[in-house]
Scaffold this active site. Structure first.
Site, mmCIF file in Angstrom:
data_model
loop_
_atom_site.group_PDB
_atom_site.id
_atom_site.type_symbol
_atom_site.label_atom_id
_atom_site.label_comp_id
_atom_site.label_asym_id
_atom_site.label_seq_id
_atom_site.Cartn_x
_atom_site.Cartn_y
_atom_site.Cartn_z
ATOM 1 N N ASN A 105 1.822 8.465 -7.424
ATOM 2 C CA ASN A 105 1.416 8.933 -6.100
ATOM 3 C C ASN A 105 1.918 10.342 -5.821
ATOM 4 O O ASN A 105 1.204 11.163 -5.232
ATOM 5 C CB ASN A 105 1.944 7.976 -5.022
ATOM 6 C CG ASN A 105 0.874 7.025 -4.537
ATOM 7 O OD1 ASN A 105 -0.190 6.897 -5.142
ATOM 8 N ND2 ASN A 105 1.146 6.352 -3.445
ATOM 9 N N VAL A 146 0.853 -1.191 0.000
ATOM 10 C CA VAL A 146 0.000 0.000 0.000
ATOM 11 C C VAL A 146 0.890 1.242 0.000
ATOM 12 O O VAL A 146 1.599 1.514 0.974
ATOM 13 C CB VAL A 146 -0.936 0.012 1.225
ATOM 14 C CG1 VAL A 146 -1.898 1.194 1.143
ATOM 15 C CG2 VAL A 146 -1.705 -1.299 1.314
ATOM 16 N N CYS A 147 0.849 2.004 -1.090
ATOM 17 C CA CYS A 147 1.664 3.211 -1.243
ATOM 18 C C CYS A 147 0.797 4.446 -1.005
ATOM 19 O O CYS A 147 -0.188 4.666 -1.728
ATOM 20 C CB CYS A 147 2.285 3.274 -2.632
ATOM 21 S SG CYS A 147 3.370 1.883 -3.027
ATOM 22 N N THR A 148 1.159 5.239 -0.013
ATOM 23 C CA THR A 148 0.472 6.499 0.276
ATOM 24 C C THR A 148 1.524 7.581 0.472
ATOM 25 O O THR A 148 2.694 7.407 0.116
ATOM 26 C CB THR A 148 -0.414 6.378 1.530
ATOM 27 O OG1 THR A 148 0.408 6.006 2.650
ATOM 28 C CG2 THR A 148 -1.486 5.308 1.353
#
Length: 296
Positions: free
Chosen positions: A244, A83-85
């Site tokens: 992102n 999960v890339c935030t």
């Protein structure tokens, strides 16, 4: 009713907040162009590499000699969610939308009786997901020391995932990020990266495969794929980080613009209340003075 001093303090406080949101909007706008260019420049490379791998893997998918990164382990019990935030907030629904997509995916897998493991890239994703999936989070990485994001940082993440896959820690890996469309549109995306989710062979390759023409590779397809598939994993992660970065700046610019306009509306309303209250107090004082004079 609040006093005039309280109203003045409120107006001053909102004006100070408006200056901050306006400055953050301008900073995000300045960073957006660079991040957007990086994301747009990375897309053709990632898409072309996936297309080349799709052409090479057309005859190997499901075969005996197919690399494990292409065919998988043959099982579907343990899923890894990457999960890339972002590491910072004040970006609207950018972080929460990615985390929500990953959370829904994890809940669906767990309802099916499968095991879920999570790797977070970015502090905000870790903060949101550990409330419900504290035991499932096996690793986390911050982006603060790697801005702007670069290829070596993506390679470190990919190497960690590959090492865990070779150790048999999971069967399927899915990457979560936000695809940048525009300043007001960022699309939360889930992409399977192990086994590699490759596009179908293009028309020319399909035509060649269906004809009598013989196509030879030097070295063979298996050797080429064993070399390119790990690099493709790094490329796809790097692309997700670039998308992102652009999405975060676009979302922050939009959120700060809304906050600045809302602060302006609040200042207008508070100023109107202040003027009305001040006028009422002046009128009251005049009435008291006139009444006292008439009493004399």
């Amino acid at each position: 009713m609040p006093s005039l001093k309280d109203l003045r303090n409120r107006i001053t406080s909102v004006k100070a907040t408006q200056k901050i949101t306006k400055a953050m909007q301008m900073v995000a706008a300045a960073k957006l162009r660079r991040a957007q260019n990086a994301a747009e420049n990375g897309r053709p490379y990632a898409e072309k590499m996936a297309q080349v791998l799709g052409n090479l893997a057309g005859n190997l998918i499901g075969g005996v000699g197919a690399p494990r990164l292409l065919s998988g382990t043959g099982q579907d019990r343990v899923h890894l969610l990457v999960v890339c935030t972002g590491d910072r907030g004040l970006a609207g629904a950018f972080n929460s939308s990615i985390a929500r997509l990953a959370r829904d995916h994890a809940n669906r897998l767990m309802a099916e009786g499968k095991t879920v493991k999570i790797i977070t890239v970015g502090k905000k994703g870790l903060d949101v997901l550990r409330r419900q999936f504290r035991d499932q989070i096996i690793a986390s990485r911050d982006i603060r020391g790697n801005k702007p994001v670069d290829y070596p940082f993506a390679a470190e993440i990919a190497d960690d995932i590959l090492a865990r896959f070779e150790a048999g820690e999971f069967d399927v890996a899915t990457l979560f990020y936000s695809e940048f469309r525009s300043v007001i549109s960022q699309i939360p995306t889930a992409q399977r990266i192990i086994p590699a989710e490759l596009p179908a062979a293009d028309g020319a390759a399909a035509k060649g495969a269906g004809s009598d023409a013989a196509m030879e590779f030097e070295p063979n397809e298996e050797t080429i794929l064993e070399t390119l598939l790990p690099k493709n994993l790094t490329v796809q992660i790097f692309r997700a980080l670039l998308e992102n970065a652009a999405s975060e700046q676009g979302a922050r610019m939009s959120a700060m613009d809304s906050a600045t306009r809302n602060a302006g509306e609040m200042i207008k309303k508070q100023t109107l209340v202040y003027n009305r209250t001040r006028q009422a107090m002046i009128t009251k004082e005049l009435i008291e003075i006139i009444s006292g004079a008439e009493a004399l």
